[in-house]
Motif scaffolding. Structure first.
Motif, PDB file in Angstrom:
ATOM      1  N   SER A 199      39.024  36.185 100.907  1.00  0.00           N
ATOM      2  CA  SER A 199      40.441  35.857 100.778  1.00  0.00           C
ATOM      3  C   SER A 199      40.964  35.441 102.139  1.00  0.00           C
ATOM      4  O   SER A 199      40.827  36.187 103.114  1.00  0.00           O
ATOM      5  N   TYR A 236      43.495  41.762  95.742  1.00  0.00           N
ATOM      6  CA  TYR A 236      44.094  40.690  96.540  1.00  0.00           C
ATOM      7  C   TYR A 236      45.427  41.142  97.143  1.00  0.00           C
ATOM      8  O   TYR A 236      45.701  40.905  98.328  1.00  0.00           O
ATOM      9  N   PRO A 239      41.958  32.674  97.964  1.00  0.00           N
ATOM     10  CA  PRO A 239      40.541  33.049  97.979  1.00  0.00           C
ATOM     11  C   PRO A 239      39.664  31.810  97.933  1.00  0.00           C
ATOM     12  O   PRO A 239      40.056  30.762  97.409  1.00  0.00           O
TER      13      PRO A 239
END
Length: 406
Positions: free
Chosen positions: A122, A155, A91
């Motif tokens: 990201s 994520y 990120p």
């Protein structure tokens, strides 16, 4: 001088296979990729209209249309990198003021060492482990996260929902120590990926018990004591890598990581002083227990190639210049900025065998494209024949004017 540039030729071959794009989108993207290197100043809609062929509203409206950047960039990766590849996940923070921008909030800035107000995206990149170079794969802005979803889950979801396509690049995902946590690890392993990361220096590691079964009641013995990272057992750890100057040496073994509740391959680096005494240590880890220790270390070290993509995009390709409010346009801007950097690297560095020994400079490539753009525009307005012998003779000097490495 009016023939297609290297980037136009490369982009045409890539866009031809993107069946979901309309003919207009292909034409627009082909124009935009070259324009991106010709723009002087901020890469925003107003400045694009000053340098490009269309009005501001055309650029603004087309930035809101979806493009399958993942498929486009994976094709670029498969065509131009070796088969020995890894994926990098990292990120990145972008400064952004205002209150109406989608996804604006407080995010961690590694440069500042603190959380700052702005945007975050990201980035996924493919790294050629043979050539030690990286190409952009996908950028996803951190936006619309569920309230009951942790940031690590968000994520991991970026990788797992694109697992089928990303597997075409590599099953190894390299990420920094922030992602060596059980929720992130479990989701990646469940999707078929193998994480390569780094652990805290005080991580709780346990030797695996491989002795005979003990004659006692209860569950069989699984572990054989805690690993002391400074005093390794020679019957378990083997040397796998060493610095040429003798400043450090690496040892590898398969141990159990208590926080992960699973075995993993680790590499412990001992930093040595002039007398060979251990002054410090680092711990690298991979979920693939069959991975060689030297290869594990190489994959993690090559992770930093992705930072060069971010550096080039920030300094020369307007990664932070987007002035749009909607996440669709921000997503388009992030991906086109990083994709143009990859196209330039492939067209002017990876495909030019005579230039592979020279460093890649996105600044020089941008200078060259801007010189060509301004020269063609001025000569065309003056109605001067671009194929005149004098122009052909002077053209190399015009293209290379102002380059740092002519």
């Amino acid at each position: 001088m009016t023939h297609p540039t290297k980037i136009e030729t490369l982009a045409t071959s890539i866009l031809r296979n993107q069946v979901e794009l309309t003919a207009w989108q292909r034409k627009f993207l082909l124009h935009l990729f070259v324009l991106w290197l010709c723009v002087k100043g901020p890469h925003n809609f107003i400045n694009m209209s000053r340098h490009g062929d269309y009005v501001e509203s055309t650029y603004r409206n087309n930035f809101a249309k979806p493009v399958n950047w993942l498929e486009l960039n994976i094709q670029l990766v498969k065509d131009n990198l070796s088969d020995d590849r890894s994926l990098n996940f990292d990120p990145s923070f972008l400064p952004k003021s205002g209150k109406c921008t989608d996804g604006v909030g407080r995010f961690w800035s590694g440069c500042a060492g603190e959380a700052k107000r702005g945007l975050e995206f990201s980035g996924l990149a493919a790294v050629d482990l043979e050539d030690k170079t990286a190409l952009h794969v996908l950028a996803v802005q951190t936006v619309e996260k569920n309230s009951n979803e942790s940031l690590l889950d968000y994520y991991a979801c970026i990788i797992t929902i694109n697992a089928d396509k990303l597997m075409e690049v590599s099953k190894y995902v390299a990420a920094d120590a922030c992602f060596s946590r059980k929720p992130f690890v479990d989701q990646l392993v469940a999707s078929g990926f193998e994480l390569v990361s780094r652990l805290r220096t005080d991580a709780h590691l346990r030797y695996l018990y491989i002795g005979p079964k003990e004659k006692r009641s209860g569950a069989p013995r699984k572990y054989d004591g805690r690993v002391n990272a400074r005093q390794l057992r020679p019957d378990v750890f083997t040397s796998c890598y060493q610095a040429e100057d003798g400043s450090w040496i690496g040892y590898t073994a398969v141990v159990n990581i208590k926080a992960w509740k699973r075995p993993a391959r680790i590499v412990i680096i001992h930093d040595l002083d002039e007398n060979g005494k251990v002054m410090g240590h680092r711990i690298y880890v991979a979920t693939d227990v069959q991975l060689d220790g030297g290869e594990l270390l190489h994959i993690y070290q090559c992770r930093f190639q992705q930072e060069f993509l971010y550096r080039d995009a920030r300094q020369e390709l307007g990664l932070e210049h987007c002035q749009a409010y909607s996440w669709e346009k921000i997503d388009f801007h992030l991906n086109v900025s990083l994709t143009v950097g990859s196209l330039a690297k492939v067209a002017h560095h990876l495909q030019g065998q005579t230039q592979r020994s020279q460093p890649f400079s996105i600044a020089d490539i941008k200078t060259q494209y801007r010189n060509e753009y301004q020269a063609i525009r001025i000569l065309s307005l003056c109605r001067i024949d671009l194929h005149h012998p004098l122009i052909r003779k002077l053209w190399p000097g015009i293209r290379n004017h102002g380059k740092r490495r002519a």
